[in-house]
Design a protein around this motif. Structure first.
Motif, PDB file in Angstrom:
ATOM      1  N   MET A 103       1.020  -1.319   0.031  1.00 32.70           N
ATOM      2  CA  MET A 103       0.044   0.030   0.031  1.00 32.70           C
ATOM      3  C   MET A 103       0.987   1.267  -0.035  1.00 32.70           C
ATOM      4  SD  MET A 103      -2.822   1.252   2.780  1.00 32.70           S
ATOM      5  CE  MET A 103      -1.712   1.423   4.030  1.00 32.70           C
ATOM      6  N   TYR A 104       2.035   1.482   0.906  1.00 30.97           N
ATOM      7  CA  TYR A 104       2.745   2.698   0.919  1.00 30.97           C
ATOM      8  C   TYR A 104       3.787   2.583  -0.362  1.00 30.97           C
ATOM      9  CZ  TYR A 104       1.192   2.963   5.826  1.00 30.97           C
ATOM     10  OH  TYR A 104       0.078   2.959   6.882  1.00 30.97           O
ATOM     11  N   GLN A 105       3.916   1.529  -0.900  1.00 32.33           N
ATOM     12  CA  GLN A 105       5.022   1.488  -1.965  1.00 32.33           C
ATOM     13  C   GLN A 105       3.908   2.245  -3.261  1.00 32.33           C
ATOM     14  OE1 GLN A 105       8.366   0.773  -2.185  1.00 32.33           O
ATOM     15  NE2 GLN A 105       7.860   2.055  -3.977  1.00 32.33           N
ATOM     16  N   LYS A 106       2.760   1.736  -3.328  1.00 30.83           N
ATOM     17  CA  LYS A 106       1.778   2.408  -4.251  1.00 30.83           C
ATOM     18  C   LYS A 106       1.615   3.684  -3.927  1.00 30.83           C
ATOM     19  CE  LYS A 106      -0.718  -1.799  -5.512  1.00 30.83           C
ATOM     20  NZ  LYS A 106      -2.025  -2.567  -5.434  1.00 30.83           N
ATOM     21  N   GLU A 107       1.410   4.218  -2.856  1.00 32.05           N
ATOM     22  CA  GLU A 107       1.291   5.790  -2.403  1.00 32.05           C
ATOM     23  C   GLU A 107       2.661   6.373  -3.100  1.00 32.05           C
ATOM     24  OE1 GLU A 107      -0.849   7.709  -0.943  1.00 32.05           O
ATOM     25  OE2 GLU A 107      -2.164   6.045  -0.297  1.00 32.05           O
ATOM     26  N   ASN A 108       3.826   5.956  -2.885  1.00 31.77           N
ATOM     27  CA  ASN A 108       4.983   6.604  -3.254  1.00 31.77           C
ATOM     28  C   ASN A 108       4.960   6.852  -4.784  1.00 31.77           C
ATOM     29  OD1 ASN A 108       6.095   6.658  -0.901  1.00 31.77           O
ATOM     30  ND2 ASN A 108       7.680   5.096  -0.987  1.00 31.77           N
ATOM     31  N   ASP A 109       4.511   5.641  -5.278  1.00 32.66           N
ATOM     32  CA  ASP A 109       4.460   5.754  -6.898  1.00 32.66           C
ATOM     33  C   ASP A 109       3.517   6.742  -7.522  1.00 32.66           C
ATOM     34  OD1 ASP A 109       6.435   3.418  -6.915  1.00 32.66           O
ATOM     35  OD2 ASP A 109       4.685   1.826  -7.116  1.00 32.66           O
ATOM     36  N   ASN A 110       2.420   6.595  -6.766  1.00 32.30           N
ATOM     37  CA  ASN A 110       1.173   7.588  -7.179  1.00 32.30           C
ATOM     38  C   ASN A 110       1.786   9.217  -7.010  1.00 32.30           C
ATOM     39  OD1 ASN A 110      -0.643   5.718  -7.771  1.00 32.30           O
ATOM     40  ND2 ASN A 110      -1.649   5.620  -5.848  1.00 32.30           N
ATOM     41  N   CYS A 111       2.530   9.505  -5.789  1.00 31.78           N
ATOM     42  CA  CYS A 111       2.995  10.690  -5.691  1.00 31.78           C
ATOM     43  C   CYS A 111       4.015  11.274  -6.634  1.00 31.78           C
ATOM     44  CB  CYS A 111       3.543  10.901  -4.192  1.00 31.78           C
ATOM     45  SG  CYS A 111       2.296  10.934  -2.932  1.00 31.78           S
ATOM     46  N   GLU A 112       4.847  10.063  -7.123  1.00 31.96           N
ATOM     47  CA  GLU A 112       5.782  10.426  -8.159  1.00 31.96           C
ATOM     48  C   GLU A 112       5.616  10.207  -9.474  1.00 31.96           C
ATOM     49  OE1 GLU A 112       9.313   8.394  -6.201  1.00 31.96           O
ATOM     50  OE2 GLU A 112       9.591   9.948  -5.197  1.00 31.96           O
ATOM     51  N   ALA A 113       4.411   9.943  -9.949  1.00 29.27           N
ATOM     52  CA  ALA A 113       3.892   9.236 -11.102  1.00 29.27           C
ATOM     53  C   ALA A 113       4.387  10.346 -12.259  1.00 29.27           C
ATOM     54  CB  ALA A 113       2.205   9.302 -11.351  1.00 29.27           C
ATOM     55  N   SER A 114       4.389  11.724 -12.081  1.00 30.31           N
ATOM     56  CA  SER A 114       5.035  12.680 -13.030  1.00 30.31           C
ATOM     57  C   SER A 114       6.442  13.041 -12.753  1.00 30.31           C
ATOM     58  CB  SER A 114       3.834  13.896 -13.032  1.00 30.31           C
ATOM     59  OG  SER A 114       3.902  14.589 -11.544  1.00 30.31           O
ATOM     60  N   ARG A 115       6.992  12.355 -11.832  1.00 30.62           N
ATOM     61  CA  ARG A 115       8.454  12.888 -11.281  1.00 30.62           C
ATOM     62  C   ARG A 115       9.223  12.324 -12.552  1.00 30.62           C
ATOM     63  NH1 ARG A 115      11.034  13.593  -5.996  1.00 30.62           N
ATOM     64  NH2 ARG A 115      13.213  13.291  -6.324  1.00 30.62           N
ATOM     65  N   GLU A 116      10.354  13.364 -13.067  1.00 34.06           N
ATOM     66  CA  GLU A 116      11.305  12.952 -14.174  1.00 34.06           C
ATOM     67  C   GLU A 116      12.450  11.988 -13.614  1.00 34.06           C
ATOM     68  OE1 GLU A 116      11.473  15.517 -17.274  1.00 34.06           O
ATOM     69  OE2 GLU A 116       9.946  16.812 -16.435  1.00 34.06           O
ATOM     70  N   PHE A 117      12.796  12.476 -12.394  1.00 36.00           N
ATOM     71  CA  PHE A 117      14.098  11.904 -12.035  1.00 36.00           C
ATOM     72  C   PHE A 117      14.037  11.143 -10.480  1.00 36.00           C
ATOM     73  CE2 PHE A 117      13.255  16.386 -11.265  1.00 36.00           C
ATOM     74  CZ  PHE A 117      13.553  16.363  -9.872  1.00 36.00           C
ATOM     75  N   CYS A 118      14.973  10.310 -10.279  1.00 35.12           N
ATOM     76  CA  CYS A 118      14.960   9.854  -9.100  1.00 35.12           C
ATOM     77  C   CYS A 118      13.762   9.227  -8.168  1.00 35.12           C
ATOM     78  CB  CYS A 118      15.735  10.740  -8.007  1.00 35.12           C
ATOM     79  SG  CYS A 118      17.453  11.014  -8.488  1.00 35.12           S
ATOM     80  N   ARG A 119      13.097   8.307  -8.981  1.00 35.84           N
ATOM     81  CA  ARG A 119      12.059   7.916  -8.056  1.00 35.84           C
ATOM     82  C   ARG A 119      12.384   6.936  -6.856  1.00 35.84           C
ATOM     83  NH1 ARG A 119       7.302   6.933 -12.926  1.00 35.84           N
ATOM     84  NH2 ARG A 119       7.477   9.052 -13.740  1.00 35.84           N
ATOM     85  N   HIS A 120      11.463   6.755  -6.000  1.00 40.03           N
ATOM     86  CA  HIS A 120      11.722   6.019  -4.775  1.00 40.03           C
ATOM     87  C   HIS A 120      10.724   4.956  -4.794  1.00 40.03           C
ATOM     88  CE1 HIS A 120      12.832  10.171  -3.940  1.00 40.03           C
ATOM     89  NE2 HIS A 120      13.902   9.664  -3.258  1.00 40.03           N
ATOM     90  N   ASN A 121      11.005   3.981  -6.051  1.00 34.41           N
ATOM     91  CA  ASN A 121      10.349   2.801  -6.244  1.00 34.41           C
ATOM     92  C   ASN A 121      10.964   1.541  -5.860  1.00 34.41           C
ATOM     93  OD1 ASN A 121      12.382   2.509  -8.107  1.00 34.41           O
ATOM     94  ND2 ASN A 121      10.924   3.202  -9.867  1.00 34.41           N
ATOM     95  N   LEU A 122      10.417   0.402  -6.190  1.00 33.05           N
ATOM     96  CA  LEU A 122      11.004  -0.721  -5.759  1.00 33.05           C
ATOM     97  C   LEU A 122      12.377  -0.907  -6.307  1.00 33.05           C
ATOM     98  CD1 LEU A 122      10.767  -3.325  -4.091  1.00 33.05           C
ATOM     99  CD2 LEU A 122       9.490  -4.367  -5.852  1.00 33.05           C
ATOM    100  N   GLN A 123      12.602  -0.568  -7.567  1.00 32.76           N
ATOM    101  CA  GLN A 123      13.784  -0.828  -8.356  1.00 32.76           C
ATOM    102  C   GLN A 123      14.846   0.098  -7.418  1.00 32.76           C
ATOM    103  OE1 GLN A 123      14.593  -2.762 -11.106  1.00 32.76           O
ATOM    104  NE2 GLN A 123      16.704  -2.234 -10.019  1.00 32.76           N
ATOM    105  N   HIS A 124      14.613   1.316  -7.102  1.00 30.90           N
ATOM    106  CA  HIS A 124      15.657   1.919  -6.252  1.00 30.90           C
ATOM    107  C   HIS A 124      16.015   1.231  -5.076  1.00 30.90           C
ATOM    108  CE1 HIS A 124      17.408   5.178  -3.836  1.00 30.90           C
ATOM    109  NE2 HIS A 124      16.573   5.230  -3.179  1.00 30.90           N
ATOM    110  N   SER A 125      14.876   0.795  -4.144  1.00 24.10           N
ATOM    111  CA  SER A 125      15.363   0.099  -2.876  1.00 24.10           C
ATOM    112  C   SER A 125      16.124  -1.198  -3.121  1.00 24.10           C
ATOM    113  CB  SER A 125      14.168  -0.253  -2.373  1.00 24.10           C
ATOM    114  OG  SER A 125      13.240   0.917  -1.962  1.00 24.10           O
ATOM    115  N   LEU A 126      15.690  -1.945  -4.254  1.00 21.94           N
ATOM    116  CA  LEU A 126      16.618  -3.243  -4.642  1.00 21.94           C
ATOM    117  C   LEU A 126      18.072  -2.568  -4.899  1.00 21.94           C
ATOM    118  CD1 LEU A 126      14.054  -5.307  -6.533  1.00 21.94           C
ATOM    119  CD2 LEU A 126      15.188  -5.680  -4.063  1.00 21.94           C
TER     120      LEU A 126
END
Length: 163
Positions: free
Chosen positions: A19-42
């Motif tokens: 749920m919180y990872q989806k919240e992060n993804d939603n907040c960064e949907a239009s962000r062009e750089f440095c997303r805080h997604n699962l790939q970054h965490s891995l």
């Protein structure tokens, strides 16, 4: 599957983590750089684990991976309410780690690393440092198409690959 991999997979399947990872993804949907997604965490997990091995620090792989997977889990709250994501993330992580059967001492080490990953950590033999350093080095600023829009100061950006 051994218990360490099982606990990491429990984090990945945890309803709150998802749920919180989806919240992060939603907040960064239009962000062009440095997303805080699962790939970054891995990426952070893998870099931290390599540093752990290269420096013979002795941290367990699942502890490093748990800290890395959860280090930005509170990012959405920073976007929505201005609350520092490292502090929110530490609170959120405590519940998730409990659900995934981490021991109290393990949980404390992980939440300390999450809480401190935004601060310059000097002690290079700590989990806090591994997550802090790997988080910064996971960024490929030298190849980023949106580098000019980035709010990081020039001295924080990764202009070269560091070995």
């Amino acid at each position: 599957m051994d218990i360490r991999a099982d606990r990491i997979n429990r984090i990945l399947k945890n309803k709150d983590f998802i749920m919180y990872q989806k919240e992060n993804d939603n907040c960064e949907a239009s962000r062009e750089f440095c997303r805080h997604n699962l790939q970054h965490s891995l990426d952070v997990a893998r870099i931290a684990y390599i540093l752990n091995l290269e420096n013979s620090l002795g941290f367990k792989k699942d502890i490093i991976y748990a800290a890395a997977l959860l280090h930005d889990i509170g990012r959405w709250k920073q976007y929505k309410e201005g609350v520092p994501h490292n502090l929110t993330g530490a609170q959120i992580a405590k519940t998730i780690l409990s659900d995934c059967e981490y021991e109290d001492s393990e949980t404390q080490a992980i939440i300390n690393a999450i809480a401190r990953h935004c601060d310059k950590v000097e002690e290079s033999d700590t989990l806090d440092y591994l997550i802090f350093f790997a988080d910064k080095k996971s960024r490929s600023c030298f190849a980023c198409h949106a580098a000019q829009q980035c709010k990081w100061s020039n001295d924080k950006k990764n202009h070269i690959i560091t070995l």
